[in-house]
Write a protein that holds these residues in place. Structure first.
Motif, PDB file in Angstrom:
ATOM      1  N   TRP A 183       0.970  -0.828  -0.103  1.00 15.74           N
ATOM      2  CA  TRP A 183       0.299  -0.391  -0.208  1.00 15.74           C
ATOM      3  C   TRP A 183       0.495   1.601   0.117  1.00 15.74           C
ATOM      4  O   TRP A 183       0.379   2.369  -0.457  1.00 15.74           O
ATOM      5  CB  TRP A 183      -0.380  -0.017   1.544  1.00 15.74           C
ATOM      6  N   ARG A 184       2.299   0.933   1.412  1.00 17.76           N
ATOM      7  CA  ARG A 184       2.735   2.447   1.155  1.00 17.76           C
ATOM      8  C   ARG A 184       3.750   2.489  -0.315  1.00 17.76           C
ATOM      9  O   ARG A 184       4.054   3.462  -1.340  1.00 17.76           O
ATOM     10  CB  ARG A 184       3.706   2.168   2.413  1.00 17.76           C
ATOM     11  N   GLN A 187       1.146   4.318  -2.532  1.00 16.48           N
ATOM     12  CA  GLN A 187       1.456   5.668  -2.304  1.00 16.48           C
ATOM     13  C   GLN A 187       2.784   6.661  -2.703  1.00 16.48           C
ATOM     14  O   GLN A 187       1.998   7.433  -3.412  1.00 16.48           O
ATOM     15  CB  GLN A 187       1.279   5.834  -0.929  1.00 16.48           C
ATOM     16  N   GLU A 188       4.095   5.629  -2.369  1.00 13.54           N
ATOM     17  CA  GLU A 188       4.948   6.680  -2.419  1.00 13.54           C
ATOM     18  C   GLU A 188       5.692   6.787  -3.461  1.00 13.54           C
ATOM     19  O   GLU A 188       5.905   7.232  -4.683  1.00 13.54           O
ATOM     20  CB  GLU A 188       6.178   6.209  -1.447  1.00 13.54           C
ATOM     21  N   HIS A 354      -6.397   4.664  -3.950  1.00 14.55           N
ATOM     22  CA  HIS A 354      -4.731   3.828  -3.450  1.00 14.55           C
ATOM     23  C   HIS A 354      -5.822   2.208  -3.217  1.00 14.55           C
ATOM     24  O   HIS A 354      -5.736   1.667  -2.696  1.00 14.55           O
ATOM     25  CB  HIS A 354      -4.492   3.702  -2.686  1.00 14.55           C
TER      26      HIS A 354
ATOM     27  N   PRO B  13      -1.116  12.681  -2.477  1.00 15.51           N
ATOM     28  CA  PRO B  13      -0.061  11.052  -3.732  1.00 15.51           C
ATOM     29  C   PRO B  13       1.311  11.298  -3.155  1.00 15.51           C
ATOM     30  O   PRO B  13       2.029  10.185  -2.662  1.00 15.51           O
ATOM     31  CB  PRO B  13      -0.614  11.314  -4.472  1.00 15.51           C
ATOM     32  N   ASP B  14       2.134  12.074  -2.921  1.00 16.95           N
ATOM     33  CA  ASP B  14       3.018  12.629  -2.991  1.00 16.95           C
ATOM     34  C   ASP B  14       3.753  12.967  -1.397  1.00 16.95           C
ATOM     35  O   ASP B  14       5.181  12.541  -1.463  1.00 16.95           O
ATOM     36  CB  ASP B  14       4.103  13.151  -3.998  1.00 16.95           C
ATOM     37  N   SER B  15       2.434  12.980  -0.870  1.00 13.28           N
ATOM     38  CA  SER B  15       3.893  13.689   0.567  1.00 13.28           C
ATOM     39  C   SER B  15       3.716  11.348   1.462  1.00 13.28           C
ATOM     40  O   SER B  15       2.723  10.643   1.175  1.00 13.28           O
ATOM     41  CB  SER B  15       2.029  13.843   1.540  1.00 13.28           C
TER      42      SER B  15
END
Lengths: 571, 347
Positions: A183-184, A187-188, A354, B13-15
């Motif tokens: 998940w991260r 996101q990242e 997401h 989203p980029d945080s």
């Protein structure tokens, strides 16, 4: 600056940071301390005995690895040691071995060898609270994360399994970790997160075979979450695969292979043997609603009923509220989307890119679906085999708490000040956690016998004809009675307790050291019977062997028999 | 910490530090957060109270359940009441059945005897004295008449009367103690061929762990082929204990049990079964049992896997009132895993 202002400064709204990591770490450390403090009261299940032995053997290999690394890499050194218990991967047993080597053998941090063996599993199990908190806090709110993590900690069966040098609680954590990192990574973005997803999935594979089910979580999620973009890319002839999934498919198996010395030689044959063992696993006995199940088909209702009977009801109520609210929100999203197809003037709904709710739901559903959809799945492990679903269930319960506490705050008169409002939230949290806390504390060391109060407690579980225990770990709880009543050097039939488990209990003075274990009631001065339906055979054998059906002692929990002890009467 | 999920537009989203956005799609004008609390129906406004209520009820139930088990004094009182109520010919039982091990400890093996616990059925008992708790009763006596109920602390002592009690004239199991029985091994499975007498021995019992099967009793007949006959307690297909003659058939021979002085009645009533772990896979050979008195065959029965604890009854009206020999022949085409047992009485 008031205390409330300080708290708000430590935990700025919408920003999960270092202090949240401290909260997660605090939950983890607190749980480890609780597990360590209660570990000695819990006897050794059969499987722990086998893993103690395996870890003991593996420690010899690690010792060699540290002294003579080249020598340790020879097949002649690897195979004799790593063939022990090679039906399960090596990560946890390797950690048990290293812990024993460093924390018991070398540095004597722990007084008991068993605690050194158990310690890595305790830590890893407790890490689930940390991740649950972070996941809940990031996905919904800190309230959701905190109540979710504590609700997970206060499930009696989770508490029981978290003590053990086994794989069931660790795989629960690794399952959650895999989903969280995936998940991260979504996101990242970036190679680092993708690689981490692969590594974590490899470690999950290396923990227990439950990891084989995880693709059923990631693949549908990746398809649905990438829906719009996927179509556009496919039109351009590009088949989109998220980097994290690619990494799990490539890096994961490499980690799995690299960390398991048994696979370093005859790899494919041994891999095939490993898969075959679990695909064709023997069906052990388990009682469900007064019937002993020992072969397929398994009852589809088993997992749902056992969840209702063993997870604190208040946690399930919160789960229903949180899960229901998420279903409603997503249903509205789909409804708005459908309406907008007809009427473009309607405002566009914001969608979570997401698909967090979906991911959590898939992570929750996949382990349970194996038991509900497939009647070939053996059910002998009770709740432990779908425990991987519980952190996700707990996060939704946390979300439920958030929904309920919001409703409470709205109901309070406007005149109520902020301090009292926060006090009310704390009181609500206490009402949601105090019963699970009481039930969990009381369940120890009979965690497998524990059923929730709405199911009638331990006696209610017995009324319903649900499993009382397995693995013969309750022998230790009979120790004080045997110590007081058995003559010197008495022979004790140890029934379902594994020999390695018995030897460890004797070694650690959990049982009186002069007692001698035997494998037959007829050869014993005292005979134990661990009460399970299919063990009635041993009970009736004991009547004949001891020439009486009157037990010398019955160990009970809340008045429910757990272990029957027969004694030979003087002629 | 009373934070809540941020609105979607707060999410970047980029945080690496902000929570993900939970979809918020409730139209603004209907959002309950925007409604004044007075505008919400009272039941909706206070519906949240269900949660703390469930939490408190769960806690109260837990406290009650963990303090509700009968004390030693309760058990002592129950024991005294049963001693005053139950006659030797009565059945004594406890409900629910899971409390049985504890009841055997507290009431003792003189009240909850093996004969009562591992009874073939309840037909021979004129009354059943049931000590029950938690409102549970054994279905076995649902059709019996309730003669008396008495509260004994947390227990209820119920006296049931058997609507049709059967008087047992002779129980074959009692012949083991009276030594009026012999066992033979006949070389053919059809009950013919050379016979050799099996030796009665008093050795140590033999038992093991799960999978061993029924215990081999200390007092037993042992035949030259290793066959044994003796009284054991066998778990039937429902894991219920059954006291009976353990007499596994060898497969290539017949086990013949001769009872020399049987007091006959109008019927020969009995049961047979196979230990659950030997029967439940449904792969074993059928076991035949034949009863004869002299040249007369009284009855011939077959036990097939899946039958469980199976009853049979033969008409012996012609022999009623006489004393004579009764032979029982047990055979199977294949003796593998046949942990067979039987019991019978005359009535």
């Amino acid at each position: 600056m008031s205390i409330i202002d300080r708290i708000d400064a430590w935990f700025p709204k919408g920003k999960i940071g270092k202090n949240d990591q401290l909260v997660g770490a605090g939950l983890m450390i607190g749980y480890v301390i609780w597990l360590l403090a209660t570990a000695r009261e819990l006897g050794f299940p059969r499987d722990e005995g086998f893993y103690f032995r395996a870890a003991g053997d593996y420690s010899r290999w690690f010792d060699l690895l540290f002294r003579e690394p080249k020598q340790a890499m020879l097949q002649s050194q690897i195979d004799p040691i790593w063939q022990e218990n090679h039906e399960h991967p090596s990560l946890m047993k390797g950690l048990f071995a290293l812990s024993w080597l460093k924390l018991y053998s070398q540095h004597k941090i722990f007084a008991d060898q068993s605690t050194a063996f158990r310690f890595p599993a305790m830590v890893l199990s407790s890490v689930s609270l940390w991740i649950t908190y972070l996941f809940g806090a990031r996905a919904y709110s800190r309230r959701a994360g905190l109540v979710g993590a504590m609700s997970l900690a206060l499930m009696p069966h989770v508490f029981f399994h978290s003590h053990l040098a086994c794989f069931d609680a660790p795989i629960m954590t690794m399952w959650l970790a895999s989903i969280y990192v995936y998940w991260r990574a979504r996101q990242e973005g970036g190679l680092g997160w993708a690689l981490l997803a692969g590594v974590v999935y490899g470690l999950t594979l290396e923990t227990k075979h439950n990891a084989w089910i995880l693709p059923a979580v990631f693949i549908p999620h990746a398809i649905i979450a990438g829906w719009g973009g996927t179509g556009r890319l496919l039109k351009r002839g590009v088949f989109p695969i998220p980097a994290s999934i690619l990494s799990m498919a490539i890096v994961g198996p490499l980690v799995f292979y690299w960390l398991w010395p048994w696979l370093w030689n005859d790899t494919f044959a041994r891999l095939q043997e490993y898969v075959n063992f679990h695909v064709n696993h023997v069906y052990y006995n388990i009682e469900y609603l007064h019937k002993n199940y020992f072969s397929a088909p398994s009852p589809r209702s088993y997992a749902p009923v056992m969840i209702l009977a063993t997870v604190p009801t208040i946690t399930l109520v919160l789960f229903v509220m949180g899960f229901g609210e998420r279903i409603k929100a997503n249903a509205l999203l789909i409804w708005n989307f459908a309406r907008r197809i007809k009427d473009k003037s309607l405002p566009k709904s914001k969608r979570d890119p997401h698909e967090t709710d979906l991911l959590l739901a898939l992570g929750l559903a996949a382990p349970i679906a194996v038991f509900v959809l497939l009647t070939k799945t053996p059910i002998f492990g009770g709740t432990k085999h779908w425990m991987t679903a519980y952190p996700l269930l707990a996060i939704f319960a946390g979300r439920g708490f958030e929904v309920v506490s919001d409703a409470m705050l709205r109901a309070l008169p406007k005149a109520v000040d902020e301090v009292r409002r926060r006090g009310a939230v704390l009181a609500l949290a206490a009402s949601a956690l105090i019963a699970p806390l009481a039930v969990t504390i009381h369940s120890h060391p009979f965690g497998l016998s524990a059923y929730v109060p709405f199911a009638g407690g331990t006696a209610g579980g017995a009324d319903l004809g649900l499993n009382r225990q397995f693995w013969g770990f309750t022998t230790e709880s009979v120790g004080p009675w045997l110590a007081a009543n058995a003559p010197p050097n008495a022979r004790v039939f140890i029934h379902d307790t594994a020999w390695d488990s018995w030897a460890r209990m004797i070694d650690e003075h959990r049982m009186r050291a002069d007692l001698r274990g035997t494998g037959s009631p007829s050869d014993a001065d005292f005979g134990l019977v661990h009460i399970e339906l299919h063990m009635n055979e041993v009970d009736y054998q004991s009547w004949v062997a001891f020439e009486t059906d009157e037990p010398a002692y019955v160990l009970t929990h809340d008045g429910v028999p757990i272990v029957t002890v027969y004694g030979r009467r003087p002629r | 910490m009373t934070d809540s999920a941020p609105a979607p537009e707060e999410s970047t989203p980029d945080s690496d530090s902000k929570p993900a956005a939970a979809p918020v799609v409730v139209p603004e004008e209907k959002s309950p957060e925007k409604q004044p609390s007075s505008a919400i129906a009272p039941w909706k406004r206070w519906a949240f109270a269900i949660v703390p209520a469930v939490g408190v009820i769960e806690l109260v139930l837990h406290v009650a359940q963990t303090h509700g088990a009968p004390s030693d004094a309760d058990w002592e009182r129950a024991k005294l009441e049963i001693s005053l109520t139950a006659k030797p010919e009565d059945l004594v039982v406890v409900a629910p059945d899971w409390v049985d091990p504890l009841a055997r400890e507290k009431l003792g093996g003189d009240i909850l005897t093996i004969e009562r616990e591992a009874r073939p059925d309840a037909t021979r008992f004129p009354r059943a004295i049931e000590l029950s708790m938690r409102g549970k009763h054994l279905v076995e006596f649902a059709q019996w008449k309730v003669a008396q109920t008495k509260d004994v602390g947390p227990f209820v002592l119920t006296t049931f009367e058997n609507p049709a009690p059967m008087k047992v004239i002779d129980d074959l199991l009692s012949h083991m103690a009276s030594r009026k029985m012999k066992v033979f091994r006949l070389d053919r499975p059809d009950g013919y061929g050379w016979g050799s007498e099996c030796q009665r021995q008093l050795l140590g019992s033999e038992s093991g762990n799960i999978g061993f099967g029924p215990a081999i009793p200390a007092d037993r007949f042992t035949c030259k082929g290793g066959e044994i006959v003796g009284i054991s307690v066998v778990p039937d297909l429902d894991y219920v204990p059954r006291r009976c003659f353990l007499a596994p058939p060898p497969g290539n021979a017949t086990v013949r049990v001769e009872f020399s002085e049987v007091h006959f009645g109008k019927a020969l009533h009995g049961h047979h079964g196979i230990s659950v772990h030997a029967e439940r896979d449904l792969t074993g050979a059928p076991v035949n049992i034949l009863f004869r008195s002299g040249p007369i065959v009284l009855g011939k029965y077959v036990h097939r896997d899946g039958d469980g604890w199976k009853g049979f009854e033969a008409d012996t009206s012609d022999l009623a009132g006489t004393v004579g020999e009764l032979a029982v022949e047990i055979s199977a085409t294949n003796g593998a895993n046949r942990q067979y047992c039987f019991e019978a009485d005359t009535r």
